[in-house]
Design a protein around this motif. Structure first.
Motif, mmCIF file in Angstrom:
data_model
loop_
_atom_site.group_PDB
_atom_site.id
_atom_site.type_symbol
_atom_site.label_atom_id
_atom_site.label_comp_id
_atom_site.label_asym_id
_atom_site.label_seq_id
_atom_site.Cartn_x
_atom_site.Cartn_y
_atom_site.Cartn_z
ATOM 1 N N ASP A 176 99.564 62.800 95.373
ATOM 2 C CA ASP A 176 98.985 61.620 96.026
ATOM 3 C C ASP A 176 98.960 60.407 95.103
ATOM 4 O OD1 ASP A 176 98.549 63.071 98.359
ATOM 5 O OD2 ASP A 176 96.541 63.687 97.747
ATOM 6 N N GLY A 177 100.045 60.239 94.365
ATOM 7 C CA GLY A 177 100.166 59.067 93.495
ATOM 8 C C GLY A 177 99.364 59.149 92.212
ATOM 9 N N LYS A 178 98.817 60.326 91.890
ATOM 10 C CA LYS A 178 97.992 60.467 90.696
ATOM 11 C C LYS A 178 98.484 61.624 89.839
ATOM 12 C CE LYS A 178 93.781 58.827 93.023
ATOM 13 N NZ LYS A 178 92.389 59.183 93.415
ATOM 14 N N LEU A 179 98.406 61.406 88.529
ATOM 15 C CA LEU A 179 98.699 62.488 87.590
ATOM 16 C C LEU A 179 97.432 63.312 87.419
ATOM 17 C CD1 LEU A 179 100.833 63.632 85.570
ATOM 18 C CD2 LEU A 179 99.676 62.284 83.813
ATOM 19 N N LEU A 180 97.500 64.584 87.788
ATOM 20 C CA LEU A 180 96.334 65.447 87.697
ATOM 21 C C LEU A 180 96.220 66.043 86.293
ATOM 22 C CD1 LEU A 180 96.473 67.181 91.196
ATOM 23 C CD2 LEU A 180 95.495 64.982 90.533
ATOM 24 N N GLY A 181 95.098 66.663 86.024
ATOM 25 C CA GLY A 181 94.798 67.055 84.657
ATOM 26 C C GLY A 181 95.408 68.349 84.168
ATOM 27 N N PHE A 182 95.974 69.155 85.096
ATOM 28 C CA PHE A 182 96.522 70.445 84.699
ATOM 29 C C PHE A 182 98.021 70.524 85.011
ATOM 30 C CE2 PHE A 182 92.074 71.273 84.809
ATOM 31 C CZ PHE A 182 91.830 72.362 83.987
ATOM 32 N N GLY A 183 98.693 71.387 84.280
ATOM 33 C CA GLY A 183 100.113 71.618 84.523
ATOM 34 C C GLY A 183 100.539 72.904 83.858
ATOM 35 N N THR A 184 101.839 73.117 83.764
ATOM 36 C CA THR A 184 102.373 74.353 83.193
ATOM 37 C C THR A 184 103.384 74.038 82.103
ATOM 38 O OG1 THR A 184 102.088 75.528 85.288
ATOM 39 C CG2 THR A 184 103.608 76.501 83.705
ATOM 40 N N GLU A 185 103.198 74.666 80.954
ATOM 41 C CA GLU A 185 104.195 74.578 79.879
ATOM 42 C C GLU A 185 105.410 75.398 80.295
ATOM 43 O OE1 GLU A 185 104.695 75.538 75.085
ATOM 44 O OE2 GLU A 185 102.999 76.360 76.213
ATOM 45 N N VAL A 186 106.599 74.855 80.092
ATOM 46 C CA VAL A 186 107.816 75.562 80.476
ATOM 47 C C VAL A 186 108.815 75.569 79.319
ATOM 48 C CG1 VAL A 186 107.530 74.950 82.914
ATOM 49 C CG2 VAL A 186 108.936 73.513 81.443
ATOM 50 N N LYS A 187 109.718 76.533 79.369
ATOM 51 C CA LYS A 187 110.799 76.607 78.389
ATOM 52 C C LYS A 187 112.127 76.607 79.123
ATOM 53 C CE LYS A 187 110.485 81.669 78.206
ATOM 54 N NZ LYS A 187 110.246 82.839 77.323
ATOM 55 N N VAL A 188 113.143 76.085 78.484
ATOM 56 C CA VAL A 188 114.478 76.071 79.065
ATOM 57 C C VAL A 188 115.128 77.433 78.851
ATOM 58 C CG1 VAL A 188 116.752 75.014 79.040
ATOM 59 C CG2 VAL A 188 114.731 73.589 78.686
ATOM 60 N N ILE A 189 115.553 78.045 79.930
ATOM 61 C CA ILE A 189 116.229 79.339 79.859
ATOM 62 C C ILE A 189 117.734 79.170 79.737
ATOM 63 C CG2 ILE A 189 116.645 81.523 81.071
ATOM 64 C CD1 ILE A 189 113.806 81.184 80.094
#
Length: 210
Positions: free
Chosen positions: A50-63
């Motif tokens: 909804d147009g906002k950056l929320l406070g949580f996310g997921t760390e990812v790695k390139v496979i």
């Protein structure tokens, strides 16, 4: 534990141990992915809703780098690692095109094959009502809640709330409640369809005895 992560905000919720294919075309994210590929570093995908950056996310790695195009675009396969909470956000990072920030890394999700009976039963009921088959595997090395989350009708906001929950038991309980609501709606739809089918047909009506 805190660390700095380059950040790639997206309007989706990636889950730990989920495979995610990305098509990279913007210059800032091409820079981010090239650095990740060159140095073997991870990055973060925070949820943008909804147009906002929320406070949580997921760390990812390139496979895997699946394809690199002549114009610099690329297709990459990534995999989620664990959830993080943003502590300090920078947009852009100094001397870079992309955003980044200091994040608090939350514990990696516990891998347990145990699934609440009520959850597995409701998943089976849902797919039976939909007339579809599923390939969920309780022995897959990924929490069952994350394995099914994208495929049981959760909204993006509900997926985000699931991402923030710290334990598998809490997540499975949340999904049971969600499926109860969804199954109730689908069952009522089925009853409505049956009533519609009957409408217009000749009926044997018993005379009313007042």
């Amino acid at each position: 534990m805190q660390k700095f992560l380059p950040l790639f905000p997206l309007n989706l919720v990636p889950f730990p141990l989920e495979d995610l294919n990305l098509h990279i075309f913007e210059p800032r994210y091409r820079q981010l992915l090239n650095e990740s590929l060159d140095h073997g570093t991870n990055f973060g995908i925070p949820v943008f809703l909804d147009g906002k950056l929320l406070g949580f996310g997921t760390e990812v790695k390139v496979i895997k780098l699946s394809k690199r195009y002549d114009d610099g675009r690329m297709d990459v396969r990534t995999q989620g690692i664990r959830v993080f909470r943003i502590i300090d956000f920078q947009n852009p990072v100094e001397m870079k095109l992309y955003a980044g920030g200091v994040v608090e890394l939350l514990p990696e999700p516990e891998i347990s094959p145990s699934v609440m009976v009520g959850l597995s039963q409701r998943v089976e009921t849902l797919y039976k009502l939909l007339g579809e088959k599923h390939s969920f595997d309780v022995n897959k090395p990924q929490p069952y809640s994350f394995q099914i989350a994208h495929k049981i009708g959760l909204s993006l906001e509900e997926e985000y709330n699931l991402l923030k929950m710290p334990t598998e038991a809490e997540r499975q309980g949340f999904l049971i409640q969600h499926l109860e609501r969804v199954i109730g709606v689908l069952q009522e739809v089925e009853r409505t369809k049956e009533r519609i089918k009957l409408n217009g047909h000749f009926k044997n009506l018993d005379p009313l005895n007042f």
